[in-house]
Design a protein around this motif. Structure first.
Motif, PDB file in Angstrom:
ATOM      1  N   TYR A 785     -34.482 134.777  52.455  1.00 43.70           N
ATOM      2  CA  TYR A 785     -33.026 134.718  52.527  1.00 43.70           C
ATOM      3  C   TYR A 785     -32.446 134.675  51.122  1.00 43.70           C
ATOM      4  O   TYR A 785     -32.998 134.046  50.218  1.00 43.70           O
ATOM      5  N   THR A 853     -28.374 135.683  67.949  1.00 41.64           N
ATOM      6  CA  THR A 853     -29.400 134.993  67.165  1.00 41.64           C
ATOM      7  C   THR A 853     -28.708 134.098  66.140  1.00 41.64           C
ATOM      8  O   THR A 853     -27.674 134.464  65.575  1.00 41.64           O
ATOM      9  N   ASP A 855     -29.750 131.824  62.711  1.00 40.41           N
ATOM     10  CA  ASP A 855     -30.762 131.488  61.700  1.00 40.41           C
ATOM     11  C   ASP A 855     -30.213 130.371  60.819  1.00 40.41           C
ATOM     12  O   ASP A 855     -29.128 130.520  60.223  1.00 40.41           O
ATOM     13  N   SER A 866     -36.871 127.138  58.031  1.00 36.74           N
ATOM     14  CA  SER A 866     -36.033 128.099  58.742  1.00 36.74           C
ATOM     15  C   SER A 866     -36.173 127.891  60.237  1.00 36.74           C
ATOM     16  O   SER A 866     -37.245 127.547  60.745  1.00 36.74           O
ATOM     17  N   ASN A 868     -35.087 130.076  63.667  1.00 36.93           N
ATOM     18  CA  ASN A 868     -34.536 131.253  64.325  1.00 36.93           C
ATOM     19  C   ASN A 868     -34.361 130.913  65.800  1.00 36.93           C
ATOM     20  O   ASN A 868     -35.331 130.588  66.485  1.00 36.93           O
TER      21      ASN A 868
END
Length: 904
Positions: A785, A853, A855, A866, A868
């Motif tokens: 990211y 989604t 994140d 992270s 998801n």
């Protein structure tokens, strides 16, 4: 030291070099109770005396003390040459006996404060940014002490009043480079003992309370921590009682324990191996575990990486589940710089869902093969070979992928191509293998091979030497291409190599030629003429007729060599009309409107009748009128498909509107687009019996400040309707209206983003670090990211409308909105949230959330966390990962996930 001795030294200094050395050796053997300061000139003593050698200080920064004891620097002038001589040669050259304990090379020193020689104890002191260099070794410290008798060098730091080290403490030897508090080094044994050492190997750091450098250049560490965190006090590390480093190869440890923020974790390792060589290296790939309702407890993507050579590596991984499912994944990666690179992956899975006594239980055997290959254009200019291959069974993605994005893909496609072009020539050649597969229907289409030869545009009537304006026939140009295709179609579940025959293939050759010319008429009109011609060579004809006996379609296939051809003619007339309005005052300097009208005509003969007769009359259902069909519609190169004469007269008008605005800077004015495009299109069929006029379409698009994009389109029907029946009467003749709205839509897109922070360091790392490049290849950018963008948002909204015609009620308009968005923002400097979602409108009132989604990412300096999350829908799942950023410890991670496969 008494005056007579000093006088003797001064006298001998003017005599030969050998005498000077002999007297100096004699002086060192005399008991002296005081200390002698060294002079400020650089001096060096080689191994040419029968005593342990002295260190030669580079004392250019020392106080200007002119004591003649070591004023002769002639030995240092050729020390480099002397170092290359053998012991016997040195003895012969200097005429003295050299001790067996003498060093093989010169030791050169430097200090900024002072240098002191204790003649009685044979101890040499250097103060202030002291440095000693010996062969490939360099030691820097606040204070250096050399014991000549033992060939031992001690390095000690300089401390301020608070006890903090203020001097540079470093040890450098070839690729070894570490800092320390204190150090002892023996020049003869080449061993070193270091306290509080800190060194870096690749991406990893070792912080140790004690280190010992061995004669074979290996290093043993005691009470150490290995980490990839570059802070003085790291966030985490693997603590081990003993570590050993073999430079350029590996770091090995005994029993070790993972610590986070100085807190020991339950993760203990019986041993550790951390490769540090720059080339390819083999090693284990640690698995992540998961728990699913359908497949049970599982270990995923565990395996081993085989470094076969510097050009080839093999990754072998497996999935194992407690309820009987398993999978094998093998990937070969290869690269040859400036020539080619690529990878080949072959995956196989056995999925066992449920038990045999359960109603919905089943087993599935699936595979997937992928291959990518890229050739560097510099390897063979004019020649290129590339491959992008992906094929497998229909259920592979649904059962084996770990991301929901892959399961949404329902198409496999492949292409392997070789291309050749000739410099300075207008032709090129391409050979390819192509494959397309639908995972929904299971139908597979393979073209093996597909050959293409292209002859670029050329002017056959143009003079070799042009003088003056070209004549009308010199503006005629032509082009030619030929394609040969061999194709087979089948369903993946029914295919078998054993039953494959040559008759299963369809093949043919297609020739394409075109003649065109472009002229300027009356200065303002552009006239273009084009005559394309296509010829088809086929080996099969397919005829479809309704069979009353079978109560269905009867198919007849004829084989042989069949030719057919197709051609048409078209001409276009266009121009540009400019309108401009200028303003002498105000912010607006002027407005310009550009109108581009275009009129074209086309003609294409009918190929179902004489003299061509390329099509046949077919009845598809009983009671229906026959229709013309092409016997080549299922061949790879096709055939003529126009049964009747056709010709159209088309028109279009495109508009742009621009404004010039005065500015206060030196530029004066700047251009602003008000309308990027506004068009009107329609056509008239010259050969149709009725409904000659087509629908009239309009389109519009523009952008505002490069942030907002606006587009719209609409279609209008010029004919009158009676209920749902379309009459051949024009609406303008019956109702006085030009046309009725049929369908249309409008959409708005907004792209916003915060000011991007400087990425110079990031770009430099990507460009210069091969390990980072490896992590980011093969779509690896999606695994990380970018925290340099503080926020961004991309919104697309629109609405479409269509007319619903009714028999006994007025027409109504049916509206269908759509809305999607994606974006992200940094909650803090190290927290980032990304969201992708939308709305699905079944009707205006029936609204469902689209595929969503979320994140959530936390940058933990040397770690990354992270999450998801797919919160709802058929692919509801989550994937949580806490992992080290470094490639060295990329398998040190914690994974928790809920698989979407449990929802299927």
């Amino acid at each position: 030291m008494n005056l007579s001795v000093k006088s003797l030294i001064y006298f001998l200094k003017s005599s030969c070099r050998i005498c000077t050395v002999a007297v100096f050796v004699w002086l060192l053997s005399i008991p002296v109770s005081g200390q002698e300061l060294l002079p400020d000139s650089t001096s060096s003593v080689s191994d040419n005396a029968s005593i342990a050698p002295a260190i030669a200080p580079q004392a250019d920064s020392l106080p200007d003390l002119k004591i003649p004891v070591m004023a002769d620097t002639s030995l240092h002038a050729d020390s480099v040459q002397n170092d290359t001589l053998s012991k016997a040669d040195k003895e012969l050259k200097w005429g003295i006996k050299i001790s067996d304990e003498a060093l093989s090379s010169t030791v050169t020193t430097h200090a900024t404060d002072s240098a002191v020689l204790d003649v009685k104890q044979n101890v040499f002191f250097l103060y202030g940014a002291a440095k000693a260099t010996y062969e490939n070794l360099e030691i820097t410290s606040g204070k250096l002490i050399f014991y000549q008798k033992d060939n031992l060098l001690t390095a000690q730091p300089l401390l301020d009043s608070s006890g903090k080290i203020v001097s540079e403490q470093s040890f450098k030897q070839d690729s070894e480079n570490f800092t320390f508090d204190t150090l002892k080094y023996n020049f003869k044994s080449k061993r070193a003992l270091v306290r509080n050492a800190r060194t870096q190997y690749g991406e990893g750091f070792i912080i140790s309370s004690q280190a010992k450098k061995n004669a074979d250049e290996s290093i043993s560490f005691y009470k150490s921590i290995y980490t990839t965190c570059n802070l003085p006090h790291p966030h985490f590390g693997i603590r081990a009682q003993k570590l050993k480093v073999v430079p350029g190869k590996v770091i090995a440890s005994g029993p070790a324990n993972l610590e986070i923020e100085d807190v020991p974790t339950p993760l203990y390792l019986p041993f550790g191996m951390f490769p540090i060589n720059e080339s390819q290296r083999s090693g284990f790939i640690l698995p992540s575990y998961t728990m699913e309702e359908r497949r049970g407890l599982g270990l995923q993507r565990g395996g081993y990486y085989f470094a076969i050579s510097d050009y080839l590596g093999l990754i072998s991984q497996v999935d194992i589940f407690s309820r009987g499912s398993w999978a094998v994944f093998s990937t070969a990666q290869y690269a040859n710089r400036y020539r080619y690179n690529g990878q080949l992956a072959v995956n196989y899975s056995y999925s066992k869902i449920g038990e045999v006594y359960e109603t919905n239980s089943y087993t599935s055997k699936d595979f997937q093969v992928s291959w990518t290959h890229t050739m560097d254009g510099r390897a063979r200019p004019g020649t290129n070979f590339s491959a992008s291959v992906l094929f497998g069974t229909s259920d592979y993605n649904a059962l084996n992928t770990t991301t929901t994005a892959n399961v949404l893909n329902n198409q496999y496609s492949s292409s392997i191509s070789y291309a050749k072009s000739w410099v300075g020539k207008p032709y090129s050649f391409t050979a390819a293998l192509r494959h397309n597969q639908s995972t929904q229907t299971g139908q597979v289409t393979v073209r093996l091979p597909e050959l293409n030869f292209n002859l670029g545009q050329f002017s056959p009537f143009q003079r070799k030497v042009m003088t003056g304006s070209p004549r009308w026939y010199e503006k005629i140009s032509a082009s030619y291409s030929v394609s040969a295709i061999n194709e087979i179609k089948f369903y993946d579940s029914l295919f078998s190599f054993n039953s494959l025959t040559f008759s299963d293939f369809d093949n043919g050759i297609r020739h394409n030629a075109s003649v065109q010319a472009n002229y300027n008429i009356f200065r303002y009109l552009n006239w273009n003429i084009s005559v394309p011609y296509t010829e088809y060579w086929n080996t099969k004809q397919t005829f479809l007729q309704y069979s009353a006996q079978k109560e269905g379609i009867d198919t007849t296939v004829r084989t042989g060599f069949f030719t057919s051809r197709d051609f048409n003619m078209s001409t276009t007339l266009s121009t540009r009309i400019y309108g401009m309005k200028l303003f002498k005052k105000g912010k607006v300097a002027g407005i310009r409107h550009v109108l581009t009208p275009n009129v074209s005509a086309t003609y294409r003969p009918g190929f179902a009748h004489d003299p061509y007769n390329y099509m046949y009359s077919s009845v598809q259902q009983p009671g229906y009128s026959p229709v013309y069909r092409s016997p080549y519609e299922y061949t790879p190169v096709g055939g003529p498909g126009n049964p009747n004469n056709s010709g159209t007269l088309s028109f279009s008008m495109q508009n742009t509107l621009q404004m010039k605005v005065r500015t206060n800077d030196s530029v004066g004015t700047k251009k602003v687009n008000l309308i990027d495009g506004l068009g009107l299109n329609g056509s008239y069929d010259l050969f149709a019996d009725s409904f000659n006029m087509s629908n009239i379409t309009m389109n519009f698009f523009t952008s505002i400040l490069d942030i907002v994009r606006v587009s719209a389109n609409a279609s209008f029907d010029p004919y009158k309707y009676e209920g749902t029946y379309k009459t051949p009467q024009y609406l303008i003749n019956t109702d006085g209206k030009a046309a009725n709205f049929v369908n249309g839509g409008m959409s708005i897109g907004i792209v916003l983003a915060g000011a991007r922070q400087s990425t110079a360091a990031q770009d430099s790392t990507i460009a210069n670090n091969s390990e980072v490049k490896r992590l980011l290849q093969n779509d690896g950018y999606h695994d990380y990211y970018d925290f340099n963008i503080p926020w961004n948002i991309n919104v697309n909204a629109g609405i479409s409308a269509s007319r619903r015609r009714r028999v006994d009620r007025p027409d109504t308009l049916v509206y269908t909105p759509n809305f999607t968005f994606n974006g992200g923002f940094n909650l803090t400097e190290r927290w980032k949230v990304n969201v992708t979602s939308g709305l699905t409108f079944n009707t205006i009132k029936d609204i469902e959330p689209g595929y969503t989604t979320i994140d959530i990412v936390r940058d933990l300096h040397c770690w990354q966390m992270s999450l998801n999350l797919v919160p709802f829908g058929a692919y509801r799942s989550f994937h949580f990962t806490l992992q080290v950023k470094s490639a060295m410890l990329q398998d040190l991670k914690l994974v928790r996930r809920r698989a979407y496969q449990d929802n299927l």
